[in-house]
Design an enzyme around this catalytic site. Structure first.
Site, PDB file in Angstrom:
ATOM      1  CE  LYS A  15      33.773  49.119  56.175  1.00 26.33           C
ATOM      2  NZ  LYS A  15      33.858  49.412  54.746  1.00 26.33           N
ATOM      3  CE1 TYR A  52      32.843  47.620  50.706  1.00 27.19           C
ATOM      4  CE2 TYR A  52      30.992  48.820  49.791  1.00 27.19           C
ATOM      5  CZ  TYR A  52      31.494  47.928  50.706  1.00 27.19           C
ATOM      6  OH  TYR A  52      30.657  47.349  51.616  1.00 27.19           O
ATOM      7  NE  ARG A  54      13.778  63.182  56.514  1.00 26.42           N
ATOM      8  CZ  ARG A  54      12.518  63.601  56.422  1.00 26.42           C
ATOM      9  NH1 ARG A  54      11.554  62.898  56.963  1.00 26.42           N
ATOM     10  NH2 ARG A  54      12.220  64.705  55.785  1.00 26.42           N
ATOM     11  CG  ASP A 114      35.691  55.020  49.186  1.00 26.25           C
ATOM     12  OD1 ASP A 114      36.205  55.220  50.307  1.00 26.25           O
ATOM     13  OD2 ASP A 114      34.937  54.056  48.943  1.00 26.25           O
TER      14      ASP A 114
HETATM   15  C1  PLP Z   1      32.968  49.556  53.679  1.00 24.82           C
HETATM   16  C2  PLP Z   1      33.291  50.451  52.549  1.00 24.82           C
HETATM   17  C3  PLP Z   1      32.294  51.179  51.889  1.00 24.82           C
HETATM   18  C4  PLP Z   1      30.841  51.072  52.280  1.00 24.82           C
HETATM   19  O1  PLP Z   1      30.635  51.531  53.579  1.00 24.82           O
HETATM   20  P1  PLP Z   1      29.464  50.952  54.553  1.00 24.82           P
HETATM   21  O2  PLP Z   1      29.676  51.758  55.781  1.00 24.82           O
HETATM   22  O3  PLP Z   1      29.718  49.488  54.708  1.00 24.82           O
HETATM   23  O4  PLP Z   1      28.176  51.222  53.869  1.00 24.82           O
HETATM   24  C5  PLP Z   1      32.671  52.022  50.862  1.00 24.82           C
HETATM   25  N1  PLP Z   1      33.959  52.118  50.480  1.00 24.82           N
HETATM   26  C6  PLP Z   1      34.937  51.427  51.078  1.00 24.82           C
HETATM   27  C7  PLP Z   1      36.342  51.579  50.602  1.00 24.82           C
HETATM   28  C8  PLP Z   1      34.640  50.559  52.121  1.00 24.82           C
HETATM   29  O5  PLP Z   1      35.614  49.860  52.706  1.00 24.82           O
END
Ligand code: PLP
Length: 349
Positions: free
Chosen positions: A171, A73, A21, A146
Site C-alpha cells: 500500500k 482487514y 531465501r 497493523d
Molecule cells: C492490504 C492489507 C493487508 C494485507 O496485505 P497484502 O499485501 O495484500 O497481503 C493487511 N492489512 C491491511 C490494513 C491492508 O490494507
C-alpha cells in the site's frame, strides 16, 4: 540478484550469507529504512502484508489466547477464524475502540498477543495504542499494530508502547500499486521475534529482489505522497460531511467522528488517505456511484498514487461488519477539486 553466495575456502561463510531465501542483500536497505522510520530494533520483509501478519501469529504456540478486532482487514480476519483457530490459537474478536472491552477480555498469563489495526479497515475506527499497550503489558501480552493505513509518516506505534508494527507495504510504503510486500518491525529482540524470523526463513514466504528494490524506490516519495493523500482525504471528507446524498462520512479527521480525539493524540500531520462514504440511496445507489466515476478507478487495494473506489460489502461477503451502502475510498495524489467534482457528478448521475 543471486540465489546463492560464495563459501570460503576454509568452509566458512565470512559474508554472513548462505542462501537467498532468508539472506537476500536486497532486503537490507528497505528493512533498515522501515526500522528507522518506525524507531524499531529490526524489520523483516515478507512477500505480502498477509505473509507478514500471519508470521506474527505463527510465532505463537497452539493454545495461546489472542485478542483481535471485530473491525479489521477482512482477509486476516478470515485467516484467523478459518486457519489460526484450527491450528490451535484461541482467537477472540472484540471491540478494540473501547479500552474497557480489552481490559475485560484479556486473560493474564494466557493472552500472548493483542492485535490491533488503526485506523481500521474499512470503517476507519481508531484504537488508542498507548492505552491498549498498557493493558496488554500488564497481562503479559505483546501488542502488535497493523499500521498500514497510518503509515510511519503519521504514527509511530512503537513510541506509543507497541511491541510490533506491521505494514502491508503493498500500500503506502510502495505507493505505486505494482507489487505486494509486507513488513514487521520489532521494538526488541525476544523469543517471539526469533520464532517470527524462523517462520520467514523456514516457511519461505520471502520477497523477491526486484520487489525489494521497487519498494525502496517507492519509499523515496513516501512523505510527499502520504501528506498529499491525507490533505486531500480531509478535503473530501469535509466536502461530503452533511451532503444531501451521503448518509455518513467515516473519517477520523472529522471532529464529529468517534475516534477523533484518540486519533489526534496518536497521529500527527494528518489522518490518512482512507475514508468511506455511506450513500444515502442505499446499496444499489452506492454501486451506481462507483459505476459512474471517471477519475476514481473501481478497484480494490489502497495507498497508491491513483484514487480508488470500491463497494466493500460485496468483496468481504457474509459475516462482514461493513454496511451494504458503503464505498471505500483510497485518495490518491490527483487534483482534489477534480476528485470531488467526479464524485459529485457520479452521485448526481
Ligand atoms: C492490504 C492489507 C493487508 C494485507 O496485505 P497484502 O499485501 O495484500 O497481503 C493487511 N492489512 C491491511 C490494513 C491492508 O490494507
Amino acid at each position: 540478484m543471486s540465489s546463492t553466495y560464495l563459501r570460503d575456502a576454509d568452509n566458512g561463510y565470512s559474508s554472513g550469507r548462505v542462501y537467498m531465501r532468508d539472506q537476500n542483500p536486497a532486503f537490507d536497505q528497505p528493512e533498515a529504512l522501515i526500522t528507522e522510520l518506525e524507531h524499531g530494533h529490526e524489520t523483516l520483509l515478507f512477500a505480502s502484508g498477509m505473509g507478514a501478519a500471519t508470521a506474527v501469529f505463527q510465532g505463537l504456540r497452539p493454545g495461546d489466547h489472542v485478542l483481535a478486532p471485530k473491525v479489521m482487514y477482512w482477509s486476516l480476519r478470515n485467516w484467523l477464524m478459518g486457519f489460526a483457530t484450527s491450528w490451535g490459537l484461541d482467537v477472540e474478536l472484540i471491540d478494540m475502540t473501547d479500552p474497557s472491552a480489552v481490559q475485560a477480555a484479556i486473560r493474564t498469563g494466557s493472552t500472548k498477543l493483542v492485535w490491533i489495526e488503526t485506523p481500521a479497515n474499512p470503517l476507519w475506527t481508531i484504537t488508542d495504542i498507548a492505552a491498549t499497550a498498557e493493558i496488554a503489558h500488564t497481562a503479559g501480552a505483546l501488542l502488535a499494530v497493523d499500521s498500514t493505513a497510518a503509515t510511519p509518516v503519521l504514527t509511530q506505534p512503537l513510541d506509543l508502547g507497541a511491541d510490533l508494527v506491521m505494514h502491508s507495504a503493498t500500500k503506502y510504503l510502495n505507493g505505486h500499486s505494482d507489487l505486494t510486500a509486507g513488513s514487521v518491525t520489532t521494538r526488541a529482540d525476544n523469543e517471539h521475534w526469533q520464532r517470527v524470523r524462523a517462520v520467514r526463513a523456514q516457511g519461505g514466504g520471502t520477497l523477491g529482489s526486484m520487489e525489494s528494490w521497487l519498494l525502496l524506490r517507492g519509499m523515496r516519495t513516501l512523505y510527499l505522497r502520504v501528506r498529499a493523500a491525507s490533505a486531500s482525504a480531509q478535503r473530501v471528507a469535509e466536502h461530503f460531511h452533511g451532503h444531501e446524498l451521503i448518509a455518513e462520512v467515516l473519517y477520523p479527521g472529522l471532529p464529529s467522528s468517534a475516534g477523533h480525539e484518540a486519533a489526534k493524540r496518536q497521529m500527527s500531520g494528518g489522518f490518512g488517505g482512507m475514508l468511506s462514504l455511506r450513500v444515502a440511496g442505499g446499496e444499489q445507489a452506492a454501486i451506481a456511484v462507483a459505476a459512474n466515476t471517471k477519475l476514481w478507478k473501481r478497484a480494490t487495494s489502497l495507498g497508491g498514487v491513483e484514487s480508488l473506489i470500491e463497494h466493500r460489502a460485496s468483496i468481504e461477503g457474509v459475516g462482514s461488519p461493513v454496511p451494504p451502502d458503503l464505498l471505500r475510498l483510497s485518495v490518491g495524489i490527483e487534483n482534489v477539486d477534480d476528485l470531488i467534482a467526479d464524485l459529485e457528478q457520479a452521485l448526481r448521475a
